[in-house]
Design a protein around this motif. Structure first.
Motif, PDB file in Angstrom:
ATOM      1  N   GLY A  75       0.778  -1.229   0.000  1.00 13.04           N
ATOM      2  CA  GLY A  75       0.000   0.000   0.000  1.00 13.04           C
ATOM      3  C   GLY A  75       0.808   1.277   0.000  1.00 13.04           C
ATOM      4  N   ARG A  76       2.127   1.173   0.118  1.00 14.94           N
ATOM      5  CA  ARG A  76       2.990   2.359   0.119  1.00 14.94           C
ATOM      6  C   ARG A  76       3.581   2.552  -1.273  1.00 14.94           C
ATOM      7  NH1 ARG A  76       6.926   0.157   4.517  1.00 14.94           N
ATOM      8  NH2 ARG A  76       6.342  -1.717   3.342  1.00 14.94           N
ATOM      9  N   ARG A  77       3.519   3.755  -1.778  1.00 15.00           N
ATOM     10  CA  ARG A  77       3.999   4.009  -3.133  1.00 15.00           C
ATOM     11  C   ARG A  77       5.527   3.963  -3.181  1.00 15.00           C
ATOM     12  NH1 ARG A  77      -0.521   8.221  -5.697  1.00 15.00           N
ATOM     13  NH2 ARG A  77      -1.991   6.516  -6.107  1.00 15.00           N
ATOM     14  N   ALA A  78       6.026   3.082  -4.053  1.00 19.01           N
ATOM     15  CA  ALA A  78       7.464   2.839  -4.140  1.00 19.01           C
ATOM     16  C   ALA A  78       8.071   3.369  -5.430  1.00 19.01           C
ATOM     17  CB  ALA A  78       7.743   1.342  -4.028  1.00 19.01           C
ATOM     18  N   ALA A  79       7.253   3.531  -6.472  1.00 22.32           N
ATOM     19  CA  ALA A  79       7.762   4.021  -7.755  1.00 22.32           C
ATOM     20  C   ALA A  79       6.618   4.651  -8.531  1.00 22.32           C
ATOM     21  CB  ALA A  79       8.385   2.885  -8.568  1.00 22.32           C
ATOM     22  N   GLY A  80       6.967   5.610  -9.366  1.00 16.95           N
ATOM     23  CA  GLY A  80       5.967   6.261 -10.206  1.00 16.95           C
ATOM     24  C   GLY A  80       6.552   6.636 -11.554  1.00 16.95           C
ATOM     25  N   TYR A  81       5.722   6.572 -12.570  1.00 21.20           N
ATOM     26  CA  TYR A  81       6.087   7.014 -13.920  1.00 21.20           C
ATOM     27  C   TYR A  81       5.041   8.018 -14.387  1.00 21.20           C
ATOM     28  CZ  TYR A  81       9.992   4.068 -15.455  1.00 21.20           C
ATOM     29  OH  TYR A  81      11.231   3.506 -15.623  1.00 21.20           O
ATOM     30  N   ALA A  82       5.496   9.170 -14.856  1.00 18.28           N
ATOM     31  CA  ALA A  82       4.613  10.146 -15.490  1.00 18.28           C
ATOM     32  C   ALA A  82       4.905  10.118 -16.985  1.00 18.28           C
ATOM     33  CB  ALA A  82       4.845  11.540 -14.921  1.00 18.28           C
ATOM     34  N   ASN A  83       3.999   9.516 -17.729  1.00 15.40           N
ATOM     35  CA  ASN A  83       4.148   9.375 -19.179  1.00 15.40           C
ATOM     36  C   ASN A  83       2.999  10.084 -19.888  1.00 15.40           C
ATOM     37  OD1 ASN A  83       6.195   7.565 -18.473  1.00 15.40           O
ATOM     38  ND2 ASN A  83       4.866   5.776 -18.739  1.00 15.40           N
TER      39      ASN A  83
END
Length: 253
Positions: free
Chosen positions: A172-180
C-alpha cells in the motif's frame, strides 16, 4: 528547451512549406536588431520543420547550421510481450523475468495501477512529486516554478486523456511512479520517481516492465524514453535517434 524533450513548430500537415515561407518572409521584414538569428532546439530527426525550413531559408540567403544534441532512445513495440522479451539481451531477459517473479512471490504485496480519469489529479501529482523528491538531484530540479509547470502540464494532459500516471505500491505504500504521455499511439516517458527504501525490490524495473507490457497489450507502436542516454534505456531495447538544434542566421544587408 531545458524541460521539453521535443520541440517544434505547430503546423498542420501539408502546410509546412507555406508556413515556412511566410515565417521567413516575416522574419526578413524585421530589423536586424529585432531578429538576427532563429534558433530552434530539440527538433526530432523526423521533424518536418527540420526537413523543410533549411531549404527554404537557403533560397533566401540565410546561413544555416544543424547541430546534433542528445540521443533519444525509443522501443519499437512488437505485438506480443514474449516476442519483446526475446528481443532483449539474454542477461537482461533473465533479469526482467527474475525480478517480476520475485515481485509476484514476495511476502509484501506488490501492485501497480494507472491513475484513472475520475481521480483527484492534483493529489496524485503531489504523490508523484514526493517520489521525485526522494532523489536529491531531482529535488534540486523541482524549484517552485518547475513544480508549477509540472502541475499545469500533467493536469492538462490528464484532462485531455493523454496522461499515463502510474504507481507501484508495496503493501500500500507508493514505491515508484512514472509520469508518461499516451499520445499518437505512442508512450512518451516524461519523468520518474522511486523511493530508495524499496530499492531491494527493484520497483522501478517492475513498474517499467508492466508499463511496456501494458503498451504492447493495448497496441501502442512505440515506447519513447525521450532525452538521455542512461544505460537502462538501451538495456530495455531502446534505439537512439538524436534531436537537433537548427540555427538560421539572416543574410547581411
Amino acid at each position: 528547451f531545458e524541460i521539453s524533450d521535443y520541440l517544434d513548430l505547430i503546423v498542420a500537415e501539408g502546410h509546412e512549406e507555406t508556413f515556412g515561407e511566410r515565417l521567413l518572409d516575416h522574419a526578413s521584414a524585421q530589423s536586424d536588431d529585432e531578429l538576427h538569428v532563429m534558433d530552434l532546439y530539440n527538433l526530432r530527426a523526423a521533424s518536418r520543420t527540420l526537413a523543410a525550413l533549411p531549404t527554404l531559408a537557403g533560397t533566401r540567403g540565410w546561413r544555416q547550421e544543424t547541430q546534433e544534441l542528445q540521443p533519444c532512445p525509443s522501443i519499437a513495440l512488437p505485438d506480443d510481450w514474449d516476442v519483446f522479451l526475446e528481443r532483449l539481451d539474454k542477461r537482461q531477459r533473465h533479469e526482467v523475468r527474475r525480478k517480476l517473479r520475485r515481485g509476484e512471490g514476495d511476502e509484501e504485496a506488490i501492485e501497480w495501477s494507472i491513475v484513472g480519469p475520475q481521480a483527484d489529479i492534483q493529489v496524485e501529482i503531489d504523490s508523484f512529486l514526493a517520489l521525485m523528491r526522494e532523489d536529491e538531484r531531482k529535488a534540486k530540479f523541482l524549484s517552485e516554478p518547475m513544480v508549477r509547470q509540472f502541475r499545469l502540464s500533467l493536469a492538462a494532459a490528464h484532462a485531455a486523456g493523454w496522461l499515463q500516471l502510474a504507481f507501484l505500491t508495496v503493501d500500500g505504500r507508493r514505491a515508484a511512479g512514472y509520469a508518461n504521455f499516451d499520445y499518437l499511439n505512442r508512450i512518451w516517458v516524461y519523468n520518474t520517481g522511486i523511493a530508495p527504501r524499496f530499492a531491494a525490490l527493484s520497483p522501478g524495473w517492475i513498474l517499467l516492465a508492466r508499463l511496456i507490457e501494458w503498451s504492447i497489450r493495448h497496441g501502442r507502436e512505440a515506447f519513447d524514453f525521450m532525452r538521455g542516454n542512461e544505460a537502462y534505456k538501451s538495456q530495455w531495447g531502446g534505439v537512439s535517434q538524436p534531436i537537433y538544434r537548427l540555427s538560421l542566421t539572416r543574410p547581411e544587408v
